[in-house]
Design a protein around this motif. Sequence first.
Motif, PDB file in Angstrom:
ATOM      1  N   LEU A 247       0.624  -1.260  -0.032  1.00  0.00           N
ATOM      2  CA  LEU A 247       0.020   0.139  -0.146  1.00  0.00           C
ATOM      3  C   LEU A 247       0.946   1.250   0.039  1.00  0.00           C
ATOM      4  N   ALA A 248       0.267   2.337  -0.237  1.00  0.00           N
ATOM      5  CA  ALA A 248       0.930   3.674  -0.199  1.00  0.00           C
ATOM      6  C   ALA A 248       1.642   3.870   1.046  1.00  0.00           C
ATOM      7  N   THR A 249       2.521   4.698   1.159  1.00  0.00           N
ATOM      8  CA  THR A 249       3.082   5.415   2.308  1.00  0.00           C
ATOM      9  C   THR A 249       2.363   6.802   2.912  1.00  0.00           C
ATOM     10  N   SER A 250       1.919   7.241   1.563  1.00  0.00           N
ATOM     11  CA  SER A 250       1.058   8.481   1.933  1.00  0.00           C
ATOM     12  C   SER A 250       0.396   8.827   0.595  1.00  0.00           C
ATOM     13  N   ASP A 251      -0.927   9.168   0.964  1.00  0.00           N
ATOM     14  CA  ASP A 251      -1.770   9.552  -0.184  1.00  0.00           C
ATOM     15  C   ASP A 251      -2.531  10.827   0.180  1.00  0.00           C
ATOM     16  N   VAL A 272       0.145  10.244  -4.757  1.00  0.00           N
ATOM     17  CA  VAL A 272       0.348   9.081  -3.975  1.00  0.00           C
ATOM     18  C   VAL A 272       1.809   8.388  -4.093  1.00  0.00           C
ATOM     19  N   ALA A 273       2.453   8.161  -2.786  1.00  0.00           N
ATOM     20  CA  ALA A 273       3.712   7.809  -2.703  1.00  0.00           C
ATOM     21  C   ALA A 273       3.934   6.421  -2.079  1.00  0.00           C
ATOM     22  N   PHE A 274       4.763   5.476  -2.815  1.00  0.00           N
ATOM     23  CA  PHE A 274       4.981   4.171  -2.384  1.00  0.00           C
ATOM     24  C   PHE A 274       6.677   4.262  -1.980  1.00  0.00           C
ATOM     25  N   THR A 275       7.260   3.296  -1.408  1.00  0.00           N
ATOM     26  CA  THR A 275       8.475   2.922  -1.345  1.00  0.00           C
ATOM     27  C   THR A 275       9.369   3.029  -2.625  1.00  0.00           C
ATOM     28  N   GLY A 276      10.015   4.027  -2.930  1.00  0.00           N
ATOM     29  CA  GLY A 276      10.659   4.089  -4.149  1.00  0.00           C
ATOM     30  C   GLY A 276       9.855   4.820  -5.248  1.00  0.00           C
ATOM     31  N   VAL A 277       8.516   4.996  -5.068  1.00  0.00           N
ATOM     32  CA  VAL A 277       7.685   5.593  -6.178  1.00  0.00           C
ATOM     33  C   VAL A 277       7.102   6.720  -5.799  1.00  0.00           C
ATOM     34  N   ASP A 278       6.853   7.829  -6.660  1.00  0.00           N
ATOM     35  CA  ASP A 278       5.729   8.739  -6.487  1.00  0.00           C
ATOM     36  C   ASP A 278       5.210   8.861  -7.573  1.00  0.00           C
ATOM     37  N   MET A 279       3.695   9.166  -7.391  1.00  0.00           N
ATOM     38  CA  MET A 279       2.615   9.232  -8.468  1.00  0.00           C
ATOM     39  C   MET A 279       1.884  10.632  -8.172  1.00  0.00           C
ATOM     40  N   LEU A 280       1.656  11.488  -9.408  1.00  0.00           N
ATOM     41  CA  LEU A 280       0.979  12.558  -9.345  1.00  0.00           C
ATOM     42  C   LEU A 280       0.027  12.278 -10.323  1.00  0.00           C
ATOM     43  N   ARG A 303       1.708  10.789 -13.610  1.00  0.00           N
ATOM     44  CA  ARG A 303       3.263  10.731 -14.050  1.00  0.00           C
ATOM     45  C   ARG A 303       3.597  10.283 -12.480  1.00  0.00           C
ATOM     46  N   ASP A 304       4.714   9.079 -13.138  1.00  0.00           N
ATOM     47  CA  ASP A 304       5.359   8.317 -11.907  1.00  0.00           C
ATOM     48  C   ASP A 304       6.770   8.748 -11.938  1.00  0.00           C
ATOM     49  N   HIS A 305       7.459   9.030 -10.889  1.00  0.00           N
ATOM     50  CA  HIS A 305       8.755   9.095 -10.577  1.00  0.00           C
ATOM     51  C   HIS A 305       9.526   8.089  -9.777  1.00  0.00           C
ATOM     52  N   PHE A 306      10.409   7.529 -10.108  1.00  0.00           N
ATOM     53  CA  PHE A 306      10.946   6.298  -9.491  1.00  0.00           C
ATOM     54  C   PHE A 306      12.476   6.829  -9.005  1.00  0.00           C
ATOM     55  N   ALA A 307      12.542   6.285  -7.746  1.00  0.00           N
ATOM     56  CA  ALA A 307      13.860   6.512  -7.180  1.00  0.00           C
ATOM     57  C   ALA A 307      14.961   6.094  -7.666  1.00  0.00           C
ATOM     58  N   ALA A 308      16.200   6.593  -7.535  1.00  0.00           N
ATOM     59  CA  ALA A 308      17.437   5.932  -8.140  1.00  0.00           C
ATOM     60  C   ALA A 308      17.674   4.417  -7.605  1.00  0.00           C
ATOM     61  N   ASN A 309      18.046   3.498  -8.585  1.00  0.00           N
ATOM     62  CA  ASN A 309      18.208   2.102  -8.482  1.00  0.00           C
ATOM     63  C   ASN A 309      16.781   1.347  -7.973  1.00  0.00           C
ATOM     64  N   TYR A 310      15.614   2.171  -8.380  1.00  0.00           N
ATOM     65  CA  TYR A 310      14.311   1.233  -8.052  1.00  0.00           C
ATOM     66  C   TYR A 310      14.271   0.238  -9.131  1.00  0.00           C
ATOM     67  N   THR A 358      -2.058  -0.173  -5.205  1.00  0.00           N
ATOM     68  CA  THR A 358      -1.144  -0.758  -4.876  1.00  0.00           C
ATOM     69  C   THR A 358       0.219  -0.646  -5.560  1.00  0.00           C
ATOM     70  N   VAL A 359       1.462  -0.701  -5.058  1.00  0.00           N
ATOM     71  CA  VAL A 359       2.621  -0.455  -5.856  1.00  0.00           C
ATOM     72  C   VAL A 359       2.894  -1.460  -7.249  1.00  0.00           C
ATOM     73  N   ASP A 360       2.153  -2.419  -7.207  1.00  0.00           N
ATOM     74  CA  ASP A 360       2.263  -3.352  -8.465  1.00  0.00           C
ATOM     75  C   ASP A 360       1.439  -2.955  -9.638  1.00  0.00           C
ATOM     76  N   ARG A 361       0.333  -2.002  -9.261  1.00  0.00           N
ATOM     77  CA  ARG A 361      -0.251  -1.413 -10.361  1.00  0.00           C
ATOM     78  C   ARG A 361       0.250  -0.090 -11.040  1.00  0.00           C
ATOM     79  N   ILE A 362       1.386   0.395 -10.419  1.00  0.00           N
ATOM     80  CA  ILE A 362       1.912   1.610 -10.857  1.00  0.00           C
ATOM     81  C   ILE A 362       2.698   1.451 -12.216  1.00  0.00           C
ATOM     82  N   GLY A 363       2.395   2.422 -13.048  1.00  0.00           N
ATOM     83  CA  GLY A 363       3.083   2.046 -14.294  1.00  0.00           C
ATOM     84  C   GLY A 363       2.054   1.829 -15.404  1.00  0.00           C
ATOM     85  N   SER A 364       2.708   1.790 -16.766  1.00  0.00           N
ATOM     86  CA  SER A 364       1.791   1.254 -17.877  1.00  0.00           C
ATOM     87  C   SER A 364       1.613  -0.142 -17.857  1.00  0.00           C
ATOM     88  N   LEU A 365       0.471  -0.580 -17.395  1.00  0.00           N
ATOM     89  CA  LEU A 365       0.257  -1.997 -17.141  1.00  0.00           C
ATOM     90  C   LEU A 365      -0.478  -2.589 -18.400  1.00  0.00           C
TER      91      LEU A 365
END
Length: 411
Positions: A247-251, A272-280, A303-310, A358-365
């Motif tokens: 689940l998100a760490t913040s929403d 919505v923020a996950f560990t290593g991922v931010d989504m606007l 728009r998804d932003h991934f942390a370094a080495n994610y 949830t984090v597994d739904r982030i990105g172009s599925l």
Amino acid sequence: MLASFLTVLVLTVPPQDPSMERTRAEQLARAGRNVAAHQLFEQLVHQDPADTESRLWIARLDLRMGQTDDAERGFRSVLREHPSDVDAAIGLAGALLRQGNAAEALTILVGVEPAAGDNADLFSTLGRAYRRTGDDRRALEYFTRARALAPDDPDVAYGYEAVAHSYGHSLLFEGFGQHDSPDVHTSSGTLATSIRVAPRVHLDGSIRLQRRGEASDTLGGGGLLWRVPGASLLAIQALAGPGNTVLATSDVAAQFLSYRGVYEFGGGVRRVAFTGVDMLALSPVFAWDAQRTRLDARYTYSRDHFAANYAYARRGSASTSDSASDHSVFLRETWRCARRTSLNVVYAYGIESFEDLTVDRIGSLGANTVAVGGGFAAPSLTRITATWEHQWRSNASSIDRVTVSIAQIFP
């Protein structure tokens, strides 16, 4: 062609006692045979253009059959000759409400109220007008008065319950079970409450517990819902779940809706923020609500932003300070097939729900989701809904989910 033939046939029948014909026409109208009743009332008006009661019935039937412009003209013609006719004023206000002109409808109803006495039709129409203008407190007051006078009227009961659900305090439990291929199971439960702290302001709170495989997460927080004067709504929420893995760490989200007759439109922004991922996410929304049917539509650009080495498995390799954009579309059609039951179908492309993202739904599925569900609204202001949904994803995986929710309203 058939309607024209029937009209000619009715008009050529030898005239009978007008009182008997009116009784027969009213019986047809109350039995739901609108076209036949309309033709008989037209015959009565043809015989006697001063027959005000038959003219009112014609306008009522026009309104019932969705011919709001004809209904408006009919009610206004009666009011020009009889300015104090309460039934014509109530009918005109009903036609204006159907056209989205709640302000003029309210002005007419407030003006006629002192002369109407205890009139259930007036009170229920006032309830609808106040609801359309965003004043749920007065809407509930007038629907309560209408229900006391007409306890068996299904339209009055529906109006009362609909306002109570938006104006009252609420307690909601929702849970779902989900199976992801190849063999991952997810279960989740949410407890949410909404407390009215002022006539137009609710404070919301919720907590979600979710287990997916070996991971157990918690997400909770609250928000504010303000029914802005002028038939608009502003909602703000902030949720947090430090240490979550799925689940998100913040929403944090804000949404604005405006109501114009049978239409609702607005938009929202969500971070919505996950560990290593931010989504606007930015989402314009639109709805069309015509009493028996409702259509909800939403488009989302995210728009998804991934942390370094994610490591983002669906992209095929680890990414370094990378970002990606996505598009989602959500469509839901709801049918109120009976007074207390409803059915709905959903199609979504992309992210279908941000409430349990949830984090597994982030990105172009490239995900496609279909869902069917039903609901029951009890007289006790309890709502029970159940939904089954299936999702296909571009990586050849799929999910099946069953969701059940129970909401209790306290006016």
